[in-house]
Design a protein around this motif. Structure first.
Motif, PDB file in Angstrom:
ATOM      1  N   GLY A 288       0.749  -1.315   0.131  1.00 27.64           N
ATOM      2  CA  GLY A 288       0.078  -0.077   0.088  1.00 27.64           C
ATOM      3  C   GLY A 288       0.913   1.394  -0.046  1.00 27.64           C
ATOM      4  O   GLY A 288       0.333   2.251  -0.095  1.00 27.64           O
ATOM      5  N   ASN A 289       2.094   1.176   0.143  1.00 22.51           N
ATOM      6  CA  ASN A 289       2.893   2.386   0.320  1.00 22.51           C
ATOM      7  C   ASN A 289       3.765   2.449  -0.830  1.00 22.51           C
ATOM      8  O   ASN A 289       4.587   3.557  -1.114  1.00 22.51           O
ATOM      9  N   HIS A 290       4.150   1.425  -1.961  1.00 16.70           N
ATOM     10  CA  HIS A 290       4.809   1.832  -2.939  1.00 16.70           C
ATOM     11  C   HIS A 290       3.875   2.510  -4.205  1.00 16.70           C
ATOM     12  O   HIS A 290       3.005   2.114  -4.185  1.00 16.70           O
ATOM     13  N   THR A 291       4.547   3.136  -4.870  1.00 15.65           N
ATOM     14  CA  THR A 291       3.970   3.755  -5.966  1.00 15.65           C
ATOM     15  C   THR A 291       3.668   2.676  -7.323  1.00 15.65           C
ATOM     16  O   THR A 291       4.476   1.766  -7.092  1.00 15.65           O
ATOM     17  N   PHE A 292       3.227   3.185  -8.254  1.00 16.14           N
ATOM     18  CA  PHE A 292       3.028   2.308  -9.502  1.00 16.14           C
ATOM     19  C   PHE A 292       4.401   2.214  -9.865  1.00 16.14           C
ATOM     20  O   PHE A 292       4.785   1.208 -10.270  1.00 16.14           O
ATOM     21  N   ASP A 293       5.058   3.251  -9.967  1.00 15.59           N
ATOM     22  CA  ASP A 293       6.295   3.244 -10.815  1.00 15.59           C
ATOM     23  C   ASP A 293       7.263   2.388 -10.054  1.00 15.59           C
ATOM     24  O   ASP A 293       8.259   1.616 -10.525  1.00 15.59           O
ATOM     25  N   GLU A 294       7.324   2.439  -8.643  1.00 19.69           N
ATOM     26  CA  GLU A 294       7.992   1.595  -7.847  1.00 19.69           C
ATOM     27  C   GLU A 294       7.804   0.091  -7.957  1.00 19.69           C
ATOM     28  O   GLU A 294       8.801  -0.679  -8.093  1.00 19.69           O
ATOM     29  N   ILE A 295       6.495  -0.158  -8.102  1.00 13.75           N
ATOM     30  CA  ILE A 295       6.222  -1.400  -8.234  1.00 13.75           C
ATOM     31  C   ILE A 295       6.395  -2.036  -9.610  1.00 13.75           C
ATOM     32  O   ILE A 295       7.231  -3.331  -9.798  1.00 13.75           O
ATOM     33  N   ILE A 296       6.491  -1.408 -10.631  1.00 15.10           N
ATOM     34  CA  ILE A 296       6.799  -1.827 -11.882  1.00 15.10           C
ATOM     35  C   ILE A 296       8.214  -2.047 -12.000  1.00 15.10           C
ATOM     36  O   ILE A 296       8.761  -3.011 -12.521  1.00 15.10           O
ATOM     37  N   ALA A 297       9.113  -1.188 -11.259  1.00 11.24           N
ATOM     38  CA  ALA A 297      10.475  -1.412 -11.304  1.00 11.24           C
ATOM     39  C   ALA A 297      10.868  -2.458 -10.428  1.00 11.24           C
ATOM     40  O   ALA A 297      11.929  -3.161 -10.938  1.00 11.24           O
ATOM     41  N   GLY A 298      10.125  -2.978  -9.601  1.00 13.63           N
ATOM     42  CA  GLY A 298      10.508  -4.167  -8.818  1.00 13.63           C
ATOM     43  C   GLY A 298       9.830  -5.525  -9.530  1.00 13.63           C
ATOM     44  O   GLY A 298      10.304  -6.414  -9.004  1.00 13.63           O
ATOM     45  N   LEU A 299       9.131  -5.372 -10.696  1.00 14.59           N
ATOM     46  CA  LEU A 299       8.619  -6.392 -11.228  1.00 14.59           C
ATOM     47  C   LEU A 299       9.554  -7.150 -12.619  1.00 14.59           C
ATOM     48  O   LEU A 299      10.153  -6.202 -13.131  1.00 14.59           O
ATOM     49  N   PRO A 300       9.471  -8.341 -12.789  1.00 10.48           N
ATOM     50  CA  PRO A 300       9.899  -8.740 -14.059  1.00 10.48           C
ATOM     51  C   PRO A 300       9.179  -8.349 -14.943  1.00 10.48           C
ATOM     52  O   PRO A 300       7.919  -7.672 -15.037  1.00 10.48           O
ATOM     53  N   ALA A 301       9.652  -8.143 -16.414  1.00 15.32           N
ATOM     54  CA  ALA A 301       9.170  -7.565 -17.571  1.00 15.32           C
ATOM     55  C   ALA A 301       8.131  -8.485 -18.170  1.00 15.32           C
ATOM     56  O   ALA A 301       7.271  -7.993 -18.955  1.00 15.32           O
ATOM     57  N   SER A 302       7.867  -9.626 -17.991  1.00  9.18           N
ATOM     58  CA  SER A 302       7.040 -10.443 -18.351  1.00  9.18           C
ATOM     59  C   SER A 302       6.069 -11.226 -17.287  1.00  9.18           C
ATOM     60  O   SER A 302       6.526 -11.492 -16.208  1.00  9.18           O
ATOM     61  N   PRO A 303       4.988 -11.209 -17.644  1.00 13.27           N
ATOM     62  CA  PRO A 303       3.969 -12.049 -16.410  1.00 13.27           C
ATOM     63  C   PRO A 303       4.570 -13.519 -16.274  1.00 13.27           C
ATOM     64  O   PRO A 303       4.208 -14.148 -15.309  1.00 13.27           O
TER      65      PRO A 303
END
Length: 401
Positions: A288-303
């Motif tokens: 709930g505290n991470h921004t969308f951009d922070e989450i995307i940066a921490g995720l792999p590029a593919s599902p």
């Protein structure tokens, strides 16, 4: 299902003696006597007061339509009492928009927002569609509400993402709170309610409609539903498309991880994040505290790189807890017969929430005999679909009233 701050940008009756703020009263108040019933107000803070000219400029800047003969309106951030996913007492937040001129027999509109994993990116705390859409409907003479949902805004705990029962209960309790606020200002509500929403809020729209229709004792009359680009069939449409990598890979990874982390808290898929996620640190991004951009940066590029192979197969061939979670929440179009018209909207160019979700919802509604239609808003992306649909929704809701 997604909503980010940048993308959408500017994108129960009252107790005796209860008096709330008016356009000339102080901007904030806290109710002095605690209430225990669902929908009772804890606080109401005025965050905007716009004249007719100001609201027209605000809506144009946010790219939402300006109603004919628009009037000014006040927008409140409210905190109210509701229940958690386990039925225990909790609080939630949201926005309520009150028109300046209209005072009698006011219809109410509820707007259900799209996906956000950041508690601050909701109407009670930040600019966006959770403010602009209620103000648009208030400018047209409606009382308008936009729930933050549980666990977002100032609500405690985690957000139960895509849990439609709690989206519905949080919305109905906000409608009760808005009724108290309006009554305290000498407004008279008709009890007629219209519901619209986008993405996650599309399925929430259907869930809210189901609860309102099933609960006449709530004092509200459902009049129409206008869901936009909702993921109504996660099991049979959304998951196969995501895992087959036929949709936008970045946002697919975002949705897949969010749904997994959220549903595990409700249905217990795993004991350790390492069982579900190839990178166990992914779960902590959805606090709930991470921004969308922070989450995307921490995720792999593919599902395909989000889940372990075991969980990918479990989602494609669900059983046990996963199947229960899917069946519990994939029934907002198939499990009931709306006795009001339903106007669905979807974009054929959507690569985040495919339009087949809406086509299947239309099929299910018509099988029940519901007056339902589906409007294709064009070869545009997911985040553009509410902007394309909302002028029609506004006109239709005004005509229904």
């Amino acid at each position: 299902m997604r909503k980010t701050r940048k993308t959408l940008g500017l994108l129960a009756l009252a107790c005796a003696g209860l008096v709330l703020a008016t356009a000339t009263a102080p901007a904030a108040l806290a109710l002095s006597t605690p209430q225990v019933e669902q929908g009772s107000l804890v606080s109401a803070k005025k965050i905007k007061s716009l004249s007719a000219a100001e609201i027209a400029a605000y809506l144009r800047e946010s790219k939402f339509p300006v109603p004919p003969k628009a009037q000014g309106a006040d927008l409140y951030a409210v905190v109210y009492r509701t229940v958690g996913v386990d039925g225990s007492p909790t609080t939630a937040s949201g926005t309520v928009a009150v028109p300046h001129k209209s005072r009698k027999d006011l219809w109410t509109v509820s707007y259900e927002h799209g996906t956000t994993a950041t508690r601050a990116y909701v109407g009670s705390m930040d600019e966006g569609d959770g403010r602009a859409v209620p103000m648009m409907f208030a400018a047209a003479g409606f009382i308008a509400v936009a729930p933050d949902y549980l666990g977002l805004g100032t609500g405690p705990g985690f957000h139960p993402y895509m849990d439609h029962a709690s989206e519905a209960s949080a919305t109905v309790d906000l409608l009760r709170a808005a009724r108290s606020l309006a009554t305290g200002q000498g407004r008279r509500l008709s009890g007629d309610v219209l519901v619209t929403g986008f993405s996650q809020g599309g399925t929430a729209t259907m869930a809210v409609g189901r609860q309102l229709q099933a609960g006449p004792g709530l004092g509200f009359r459902l009049r129409g539903l206008a869901p936009i680009s909702g993921p109504y069939e996660v099991q049979h449409v959304q998951f196969p498309e995501l895992i087959a990598e036929r949709l936008d890979p970045r946002t697919s990874a975002f949705y897949l991880a969010y749904w997994t982390a959220s549903m595990n808290r409700l249905h217990h898929f795993y004991d350790s994040p390492a069982e579900a996620f190839q990178d166990p640190a992914v779960e902590a991004l959805y606090d709930g505290n991470h921004t969308f951009d922070e989450i995307i940066a921490g995720l792999p590029a593919s599902p395909l790189d989000v889940l372990t192979p075991k969980f990918q197969q479990w989602y494609l061939n669900p059983s046990g807890a996963v199947l229960k979670a899917l069946e519990t929440n994939d029934d907002t179009c198939s499990s009931w017969r709306p006795r009001v018209p339903v106007r669905l909207f979807a974009a054929r160019g959507d690569r985040e929430v495919v339009a087949r979700n809406s086509r299947n919802c239309l099929r299910d509604l018509r099988r029940h005999g519901t007056d339902a239609t589906l409007t294709d808003v064009g070869d545009i992306g997911h985040m553009d679909s509410p902007l394309a649909a909302m002028p029609t929704v506004l006109r239709w809701f005004t005509d229904l009233r």
